[in-house]
Design an enzyme around this catalytic site. Structure first.
Site, PDB file in Angstrom:
ATOM      1  N   LYS A   4       0.837  -1.209   0.000  1.00 40.69           N
ATOM      2  CA  LYS A   4       0.000   0.000   0.000  1.00 40.69           C
ATOM      3  C   LYS A   4       0.870   1.257   0.000  1.00 40.69           C
ATOM      4  CE  LYS A   4      -1.804   1.783   3.951  1.00 40.69           C
ATOM      5  NZ  LYS A   4      -1.557   3.238   4.058  1.00 40.69           N
ATOM      6  N   ASN A   5       1.890   1.271   0.884  1.00 38.58           N
ATOM      7  CA  ASN A   5       2.664   2.497   1.054  1.00 38.58           C
ATOM      8  C   ASN A   5       3.604   2.792  -0.112  1.00 38.58           C
ATOM      9  OD1 ASN A   5       1.350   2.934   3.408  1.00 38.58           O
ATOM     10  ND2 ASN A   5       3.103   2.612   4.762  1.00 38.58           N
ATOM     11  N   ILE A  53       8.156   6.972  16.909  1.00 36.90           N
ATOM     12  CA  ILE A  53       7.808   7.679  15.672  1.00 36.90           C
ATOM     13  C   ILE A  53       6.549   8.528  15.855  1.00 36.90           C
ATOM     14  CG2 ILE A  53       7.376   7.457  13.178  1.00 36.90           C
ATOM     15  CD1 ILE A  53      10.106   6.303  13.969  1.00 36.90           C
ATOM     16  N   CYS A 102      -5.050   8.268   9.661  1.00 37.08           N
ATOM     17  CA  CYS A 102      -5.169   7.575  10.940  1.00 37.08           C
ATOM     18  C   CYS A 102      -4.937   8.546  12.089  1.00 37.08           C
ATOM     19  CB  CYS A 102      -4.124   6.472  11.040  1.00 37.08           C
ATOM     20  SG  CYS A 102      -4.585   4.965  10.201  1.00 37.08           S
ATOM     21  N   ARG A 148       0.846  14.435  13.475  1.00 38.51           N
ATOM     22  CA  ARG A 148       1.242  14.263  12.080  1.00 38.51           C
ATOM     23  C   ARG A 148       1.159  15.552  11.256  1.00 38.51           C
ATOM     24  NH1 ARG A 148      -0.940   8.577   9.847  1.00 38.51           N
ATOM     25  NH2 ARG A 148       1.020   8.581   8.754  1.00 38.51           N
ATOM     26  N   PRO A 149       2.018  16.502  11.565  1.00 32.20           N
ATOM     27  CA  PRO A 149       2.013  17.767  10.827  1.00 32.20           C
ATOM     28  C   PRO A 149       2.604  17.617   9.419  1.00 32.20           C
ATOM     29  CG  PRO A 149       3.828  17.724  12.387  1.00 32.20           C
ATOM     30  CD  PRO A 149       3.069  16.454  12.584  1.00 32.20           C
ATOM     31  N   VAL A 150       2.513  18.702   8.622  1.00 28.02           N
ATOM     32  CA  VAL A 150       3.120  18.682   7.284  1.00 28.02           C
ATOM     33  C   VAL A 150       4.186  19.772   7.137  1.00 28.02           C
ATOM     34  CG1 VAL A 150       1.259  17.549   5.999  1.00 28.02           C
ATOM     35  CG2 VAL A 150       1.167  20.028   6.363  1.00 28.02           C
ATOM     36  N   ASP A 151       4.678  20.289   8.289  1.00 32.52           N
ATOM     37  CA  ASP A 151       5.647  21.386   8.235  1.00 32.52           C
ATOM     38  C   ASP A 151       6.904  21.023   7.431  1.00 32.52           C
ATOM     39  OD1 ASP A 151       5.974  19.560  10.412  1.00 32.52           O
ATOM     40  OD2 ASP A 151       7.506  20.856  11.282  1.00 32.52           O
ATOM     41  N   LEU A 152       7.352  19.768   7.534  1.00 37.32           N
ATOM     42  CA  LEU A 152       8.596  19.402   6.850  1.00 37.32           C
ATOM     43  C   LEU A 152       8.376  19.234   5.345  1.00 37.32           C
ATOM     44  CD1 LEU A 152      10.022  16.906   9.500  1.00 37.32           C
ATOM     45  CD2 LEU A 152      10.555  19.341   9.183  1.00 37.32           C
ATOM     46  N   ASP A 204       4.751   0.648  12.061  1.00 36.51           N
ATOM     47  CA  ASP A 204       3.532   0.020  11.528  1.00 36.51           C
ATOM     48  C   ASP A 204       3.387  -1.445  11.946  1.00 36.51           C
ATOM     49  OD1 ASP A 204       2.837   2.383  10.354  1.00 36.51           O
ATOM     50  OD2 ASP A 204       3.291   1.786   8.299  1.00 36.51           O
ATOM     51  N   ARG A 241      -8.704  -0.527   4.534  1.00 36.39           N
ATOM     52  CA  ARG A 241      -7.818   0.487   3.962  1.00 36.39           C
ATOM     53  C   ARG A 241      -6.461  -0.113   3.589  1.00 36.39           C
ATOM     54  NH1 ARG A 241      -6.461   4.984   7.663  1.00 36.39           N
ATOM     55  NH2 ARG A 241      -5.125   5.280   5.872  1.00 36.39           N
ATOM     56  N   ARG A 269      -4.091  10.734   4.668  1.00 34.29           N
ATOM     57  CA  ARG A 269      -2.976  11.662   4.761  1.00 34.29           C
ATOM     58  C   ARG A 269      -2.098  11.676   3.503  1.00 34.29           C
ATOM     59  NH1 ARG A 269       0.418  14.267   8.281  1.00 34.29           N
ATOM     60  NH2 ARG A 269       2.594  13.949   7.764  1.00 34.29           N
TER      61      ARG A 269
HETATM   62  C1  UD1 Z   1       4.437   6.943   6.389  1.00 37.88           C
HETATM   63  C2  UD1 Z   1       3.571   5.715   6.215  1.00 37.88           C
HETATM   64  C3  UD1 Z   1       3.059   5.239   7.562  1.00 37.88           C
HETATM   65  C4  UD1 Z   1       4.222   5.032   8.542  1.00 37.88           C
HETATM   66  C5  UD1 Z   1       5.118   6.263   8.599  1.00 37.88           C
HETATM   67  C6  UD1 Z   1       6.371   6.035   9.418  1.00 37.88           C
HETATM   68  C7  UD1 Z   1       2.575   5.918   4.021  1.00 37.88           C
HETATM   69  C8  UD1 Z   1       1.358   6.125   3.208  1.00 37.88           C
HETATM   70  N1  UD1 Z   1       2.446   6.034   5.360  1.00 37.88           N
HETATM   71  O1  UD1 Z   1       3.625   7.960   6.936  1.00 37.88           O
HETATM   72  O2  UD1 Z   1       2.342   4.009   7.375  1.00 37.88           O
HETATM   73  O3  UD1 Z   1       3.714   4.779   9.837  1.00 37.88           O
HETATM   74  O4  UD1 Z   1       5.522   6.639   7.272  1.00 37.88           O
HETATM   75  O5  UD1 Z   1       7.078   4.956   8.911  1.00 37.88           O
HETATM   76  O6  UD1 Z   1       3.631   5.643   3.491  1.00 37.88           O
HETATM   77  N2  UD1 Z   1       6.648  14.697  10.809  1.00 37.88           N
HETATM   78  C9  UD1 Z   1       6.740  16.020  11.140  1.00 37.88           C
HETATM   79  N3  UD1 Z   1       6.505  16.949  10.171  1.00 37.88           N
HETATM   80  C10 UD1 Z   1       6.190  16.612   8.896  1.00 37.88           C
HETATM   81  C11 UD1 Z   1       6.112  15.242   8.555  1.00 37.88           C
HETATM   82  C12 UD1 Z   1       6.343  14.306   9.536  1.00 37.88           C
HETATM   83  O7  UD1 Z   1       7.007  16.369  12.286  1.00 37.88           O
HETATM   84  O8  UD1 Z   1       6.007  17.507   8.065  1.00 37.88           O
HETATM   85  C13 UD1 Z   1       6.873  13.673  11.840  1.00 37.88           C
HETATM   86  C14 UD1 Z   1       5.624  12.849  12.134  1.00 37.88           C
HETATM   87  O9  UD1 Z   1       4.776  13.481  13.043  1.00 37.88           O
HETATM   88  C15 UD1 Z   1       6.221  11.584  12.687  1.00 37.88           C
HETATM   89  C16 UD1 Z   1       7.523  11.437  11.894  1.00 37.88           C
HETATM   90  O10 UD1 Z   1       7.801  12.720  11.353  1.00 37.88           O
HETATM   91  O11 UD1 Z   1       6.537  11.737  14.036  1.00 37.88           O
HETATM   92  C17 UD1 Z   1       7.483  10.428  10.774  1.00 37.88           C
HETATM   93  O12 UD1 Z   1       6.365  10.658   9.953  1.00 37.88           O
HETATM   94  P1  UD1 Z   1       6.398  10.328   8.385  1.00 37.88           P
HETATM   95  O13 UD1 Z   1       7.546   9.440   8.096  1.00 37.88           O
HETATM   96  O14 UD1 Z   1       6.299  11.601   7.637  1.00 37.88           O
HETATM   97  O15 UD1 Z   1       5.053   9.511   8.203  1.00 37.88           O
HETATM   98  P2  UD1 Z   1       4.129   9.480   6.910  1.00 37.88           P
HETATM   99  O16 UD1 Z   1       4.923   9.712   5.681  1.00 37.88           O
HETATM  100  O17 UD1 Z   1       2.919  10.297   7.152  1.00 37.88           O
END
Ligand code: UD1
Length: 429
Positions: free
Chosen positions: A22-23, A338, A126, A131-135, A316, A408, A102
């Site tokens: 899926k991912n 994480i 989920c 789970r922010p998108v700042d990065l 996961d 899902r 997401r």
């Molecule tokens: C992806 C996977 C999810 C998995 C996760 C970690 C998919 C569709 N989903 O989620 O199944 O659990 O990787 O292996 O591939 N973070 C920030 N700012 C950001 C982005 C992330 O602080 O802008 C933090 C998150 O809160 C978290 C960490 O970074 O603590 C890792 O998140 P991330 O690797 O980005 O997870 P996803 O890509 O959403």
């Protein structure tokens, strides 16, 4: 709403075909936005998240064709889909769809790279932490994007196209890495990504993009370099096997006992999890066809595990490992680094008789000799499957409510487990 009914206590025996990941499927479909040509993806799993992403891409003008059944085709092989983004008619992705998943937020990168603008709702997905998108936003800004946030939407623009730049992620982020890689493929000049996610799905995306004409090196390491190109072309790519599905069924067998071949599974995609499963007492053997997991008699040994970015133990699989260790002969500790708040399965596992205490990011699991079936509630994708595997090893009947979470991310879960002797059925509402 559908429910799943399980009568526990059966050992699992037989083979389970592992689906496409899926991912990996989700970013690969999104990468189809980067080219006017058709991207053909094989081994695509039949999952609710894939269907939802088809709708989101469809709204942007992407044609998605799912190849029909072929005579003599293996019913377990995934689908082939044709993604064609010849004409992008809209660069907006709305709240009602993006809030359901997401990963759909990642469309921001190819839309911006190809069309110079994108307006995408802040995501949902989920409920496992903030789970922010700042990065992701930071990475796009490093490539020259102008970003505004207004009314819950991220509005990204570039006047003269994206340009290569240096992106240093302070935390490892899978979505951030996917976003940066996709955007940089069409940027002018060279992009360097430091502290990139090393997850196999990033490698799969980069492999596919390179076949489309991108120039990406270092995917799978923490430093990725991308030389931008003017345009990308179509290609054909087969999605890699799902390591989380693999680890989930491996833990199910380690818990119930039995002997199962996980067909098409690739050990190098989840070595750290396989090591942990072996340390609980199960036998793990790599074969030409996949991975064989067996446990015949013997107790489940406790473990000490901390979730980490790849190649560490994946978050996961944390909930599933907690189910497994709930029956261990001793006390285990599992630390989640994480995502905060990714312990919602604890209360539900407790309903089956598990003894788990939480202290900050660490769970202490005192193994019990037996679990007993009970009605439980699925709360998120991976948490819900942990309840299924616990129920398979519990005495008596468990009903898992809210199974849309499972749909899902797990293809034909009941059928795959039933074929190995599990007493499991879906009760349709
Ligand atoms: C992806 C996977 C999810 C998995 C996760 C970690 C998919 C569709 N989903 O989620 O199944 O659990 O990787 O292996 O591939 N973070 C920030 N700012 C950001 C982005 C992330 O602080 O802008 C933090 C998150 O809160 C978290 C960490 O970074 O603590 C890792 O998140 P991330 O690797 O980005 O997870 P996803 O890509 O959403």
């Amino acid at each position: 709403m559908d429910r799943i009914r399980i009568v526990g206590g059966q050992k699992l025996a037989g083979s389970i075909p592992i689906s496409g990941a899926k991912n990996a499927t989700l970013p690969l479909m999104i990468a189809g936005l980067l080219t006017q040509d058709t991207l053909i993806l094989e081994n695509v799993p039949r999952l609710a998240d894939v269907v939802l992403l088809q709708r989101i891409l469809g709204n942007l003008g992407v044609d998605i064709m799912i190849a029909g059944k072929r005579a003599g085709a293996d019913p377990n092989s995934g689908r082939t889909i044709h993604v064609s983004a010849k004409n992008i008619v809209d660069t907006n992705a709305s709240y009602d769809l993006v809030s359901q998943m997401r990963a759909s937020f990642w469309v921001v990168a190819p839309l911006l790279a190809r069309m110079g603008e994108a307006k995408v709702s802040m995501p949902g997905g989920c409920a496992i932490g903030t789970r922010p998108v700042d990065l992701l936003i930071m990475a796009l800004q490093d490539l020259g994007a102008e970003i505004e946030i207004d009314g819950g939407y991220v509005i990204a623009r570039t006047k003269n196209g994206l340009r290569g730049g240096k992106i240093v992620f302070p935390t490892v982020t899978v979505g951030g890495t996917h976003t940066a890689v996709m955007a940089a493929t069409l940027a002018r000049g060279t992009t360097e990504i430091e502290n990139a996610a090393r997850e196999p799905e990033v490698g799969d995306l980069a492999d596919c993009l390179n076949k489309m004409g991108a120039k990406i090196s270092g995917a799978g390491t923490s430093r990725i370099v991308i030389e931008g190109v003017d345009k990308l072309n179509g290609t054909r790519h087969s999605v890699l096997p799902d390591r989380i599905e693999t680890g989930t069924y491996a833990m199910a067998v380690a818990m119930t006992g039995g002997d199962v071949l996980l067909q098409n599974a690739r050990p190098e995609l989840l070595q750290s999890a396989l090591d942990v499963i072996a340390s609980t007492g199960a036998s793990v053997t790599a074969t030409n066809e996949g991975i064989r997991i067996a446990r015949n008699g013997g107790q489940i040994a406790p473990v000490e595990v901390t979730t980490q970015p790849f190649p560490g133990f994946p978050t996961d699989l944390q909930a599933q490992l907690m189910a497994l260790t709930s029956r261990a002969n001793g006390t285990s500790h599992i630390t989640e680094t994480i995502f905060e708040n990714r312990f919602m399965h604890v209360q539900e596992l407790a309903r089956l008789g598990a003894r788990i205490k939480l202290d900050g990011e660490t769970a202490t699991i005192e193994g019990v000799p037996r679990l007993r079936g009970a009605p439980v509630m699925a709360t998120d994708l991976r948490a819900s499957v942990s309840l299924v595997i616990a129920a398979l090893a519990a005495e008596g009947e468990t009903t898992v409510n809210r199974v849309y979470h499972l749909d899902r991310g797990f293809e034909r879960l009941e059928a795959k487990l039933a074929a190995c002797g599990a007493q499991i059925e879906r009760l349709s509402a």
